[in-house]
Design an enzyme around this catalytic site. Sequence first.
Site, PDB file in Angstrom:
ATOM      1  N   GLY A  12       0.800  -1.218   0.000  1.00 43.17           N
ATOM      2  CA  GLY A  12       0.000   0.000   0.000  1.00 43.17           C
ATOM      3  C   GLY A  12       0.832   1.266   0.000  1.00 43.17           C
ATOM      4  O   GLY A  12       0.637   2.148  -0.849  1.00 43.17           O
ATOM      5  N   GLY A  69       9.207  -3.288   3.021  1.00 41.80           N
ATOM      6  CA  GLY A  69       8.787  -4.670   2.874  1.00 41.80           C
ATOM      7  C   GLY A  69       8.517  -5.357   4.205  1.00 41.80           C
ATOM      8  O   GLY A  69       9.196  -5.106   5.205  1.00 41.80           O
ATOM      9  N   SER A  72       2.372  -6.263   7.172  1.00 38.51           N
ATOM     10  CA  SER A  72       1.940  -4.937   7.644  1.00 38.51           C
ATOM     11  C   SER A  72       0.827  -4.994   8.686  1.00 38.51           C
ATOM     12  O   SER A  72       0.302  -3.952   9.075  1.00 38.51           O
ATOM     13  CB  SER A  72       1.474  -4.093   6.453  1.00 38.51           C
ATOM     14  OG  SER A  72       0.372  -4.707   5.813  1.00 38.51           O
ATOM     15  N   ASN A 109       3.822   3.486  14.492  1.00 36.20           N
ATOM     16  CA  ASN A 109       3.355   3.887  15.818  1.00 36.20           C
ATOM     17  C   ASN A 109       3.155   2.671  16.724  1.00 36.20           C
ATOM     18  O   ASN A 109       3.149   2.797  17.946  1.00 36.20           O
ATOM     19  CB  ASN A 109       2.046   4.678  15.718  1.00 36.20           C
ATOM     20  CG  ASN A 109       0.910   3.894  15.097  1.00 36.20           C
ATOM     21  OD1 ASN A 109       1.033   3.406  13.968  1.00 36.20           O
ATOM     22  ND2 ASN A 109      -0.203   3.767  15.798  1.00 36.20           N
ATOM     23  N   HIS A 110       3.020   1.473  16.136  1.00 35.31           N
ATOM     24  CA  HIS A 110       2.798   0.279  16.945  1.00 35.31           C
ATOM     25  C   HIS A 110       4.050  -0.155  17.708  1.00 35.31           C
ATOM     26  O   HIS A 110       3.956  -0.997  18.600  1.00 35.31           O
ATOM     27  CB  HIS A 110       2.237  -0.843  16.079  1.00 35.31           C
ATOM     28  CG  HIS A 110       0.905  -0.478  15.501  1.00 35.31           C
ATOM     29  ND1 HIS A 110      -0.219  -0.291  16.282  1.00 35.31           N
ATOM     30  CD2 HIS A 110       0.522  -0.207  14.230  1.00 35.31           C
ATOM     31  CE1 HIS A 110      -1.240   0.049  15.513  1.00 35.31           C
ATOM     32  NE2 HIS A 110      -0.812   0.113  14.265  1.00 35.31           N
ATOM     33  N   TYR A 134       3.779  -7.542  15.690  1.00 35.22           N
ATOM     34  CA  TYR A 134       4.113  -6.591  14.629  1.00 35.22           C
ATOM     35  C   TYR A 134       4.843  -5.380  15.209  1.00 35.22           C
ATOM     36  O   TYR A 134       5.874  -4.935  14.678  1.00 35.22           O
ATOM     37  CB  TYR A 134       2.841  -6.162  13.906  1.00 35.22           C
ATOM     38  CG  TYR A 134       3.015  -5.004  12.963  1.00 35.22           C
ATOM     39  CD1 TYR A 134       3.625  -5.166  11.719  1.00 35.22           C
ATOM     40  CD2 TYR A 134       2.562  -3.721  13.305  1.00 35.22           C
ATOM     41  CE1 TYR A 134       3.786  -4.096  10.854  1.00 35.22           C
ATOM     42  CE2 TYR A 134       2.719  -2.652  12.444  1.00 35.22           C
ATOM     43  CZ  TYR A 134       3.332  -2.842  11.223  1.00 35.22           C
ATOM     44  OH  TYR A 134       3.491  -1.776  10.367  1.00 35.22           O
ATOM     45  N   LYS A 138       8.821  -3.805  14.711  1.00 31.25           N
ATOM     46  CA  LYS A 138       9.218  -2.432  14.378  1.00 31.25           C
ATOM     47  C   LYS A 138      10.215  -1.893  15.401  1.00 31.25           C
ATOM     48  O   LYS A 138      11.168  -1.185  15.039  1.00 31.25           O
ATOM     49  CB  LYS A 138       7.988  -1.544  14.272  1.00 31.25           C
ATOM     50  CG  LYS A 138       7.055  -1.930  13.126  1.00 31.25           C
ATOM     51  CD  LYS A 138       7.781  -1.963  11.787  1.00 31.25           C
ATOM     52  CE  LYS A 138       6.885  -2.283  10.616  1.00 31.25           C
ATOM     53  NZ  LYS A 138       7.602  -2.283   9.328  1.00 31.25           N
ATOM     54  N   ARG A 172     -11.231   7.790  13.887  1.00 33.46           N
ATOM     55  CA  ARG A 172      -9.986   7.830  14.653  1.00 33.46           C
ATOM     56  C   ARG A 172      -8.837   8.347  13.795  1.00 33.46           C
ATOM     57  O   ARG A 172      -7.958   9.082  14.270  1.00 33.46           O
ATOM     58  CB  ARG A 172      -9.654   6.437  15.184  1.00 33.46           C
ATOM     59  CG  ARG A 172      -8.404   6.383  16.070  1.00 33.46           C
ATOM     60  CD  ARG A 172      -8.152   4.971  16.574  1.00 33.46           C
ATOM     61  NE  ARG A 172      -7.053   4.942  17.511  1.00 33.46           N
ATOM     62  CZ  ARG A 172      -5.763   4.855  17.176  1.00 33.46           C
ATOM     63  NH1 ARG A 172      -5.435   4.782  15.892  1.00 33.46           N
ATOM     64  NH2 ARG A 172      -4.825   4.837  18.102  1.00 33.46           N
TER      65      ARG A 172
END
Length: 267
Positions: A12, A69, A72, A109-110, A134, A138, A172
């Site tokens: 995306g 990559g 997501s 942000n996660h 996930y 990150k 949100r």
Amino acid sequence: MSRILVTGAAGGVGTLLRPRLARPGRTLRLLDVVPLEPAAGEESVRASVTDLPALVEACRDVDAVVHLGGISVEAPWAQILDVNINGTYTVFEAARRAGVPRVVFASSNHAVGYRTPAEYPLTADAPPLPDTYYGVSKAAGEALGALYHHRYGLDVICLRILTCFPEPPNPRALSTWLSPDDCGRLVEACLTVPRPGYRIAYGVSANTRGGWVSLAEARALGYEPADDAEVFAAKLVAEHGEPAPDDPVFAHLGGPFTASELDADHL
């Protein structure tokens, strides 16, 4: 920069960025596991981010890597470990071996998803507090970026991207939206800022309902957002209703990623 490798180019954010990173005299080398039809000024490489020899070859004659990559969304640990964590290591290591001087890593942000509104606006020095496997991936990618900067001298910018879609998908997101054009502006700033060293910055537009995260770090890179999700507010409120402040999706920066539906037993 004359040649940029974009991993996850069929995803995306990659799809949104391709036309926004195009420049005269610049080649985008697009890498993904699915076939891509390159446009003018593009090259296509079909490979996985977990394939180190393929990544080293893809990094040849490249000025920077934009690493998008990976998986997501939340997924079982083995998948996150293989694709997101090992894949990100592979990208950094391939860049090092090929002599690529800069990596822009799409964090999220996660990585700090369990932070609460009492801590807003979050700054880049907020320690990791991931909300999912996930999110852990990150945080691990940010740590790998720090290692490869301090040990090997790579310039590394980790972008904690919030909600990047053509339009905010829900009420949100009126607070968390990163417009495609602003995403392009942010990544371009990361590619062109002189000698950034190691940085973490949040990726979000100048939303009227924002203020959840700091834009100071992104602005220090040369980013200036031009878009505001508020232009979609009337449409979203008519469709979903005005968001209730006590809705659980507002309790943490990670929103629905902190919900019990993503507990390990459900994956």
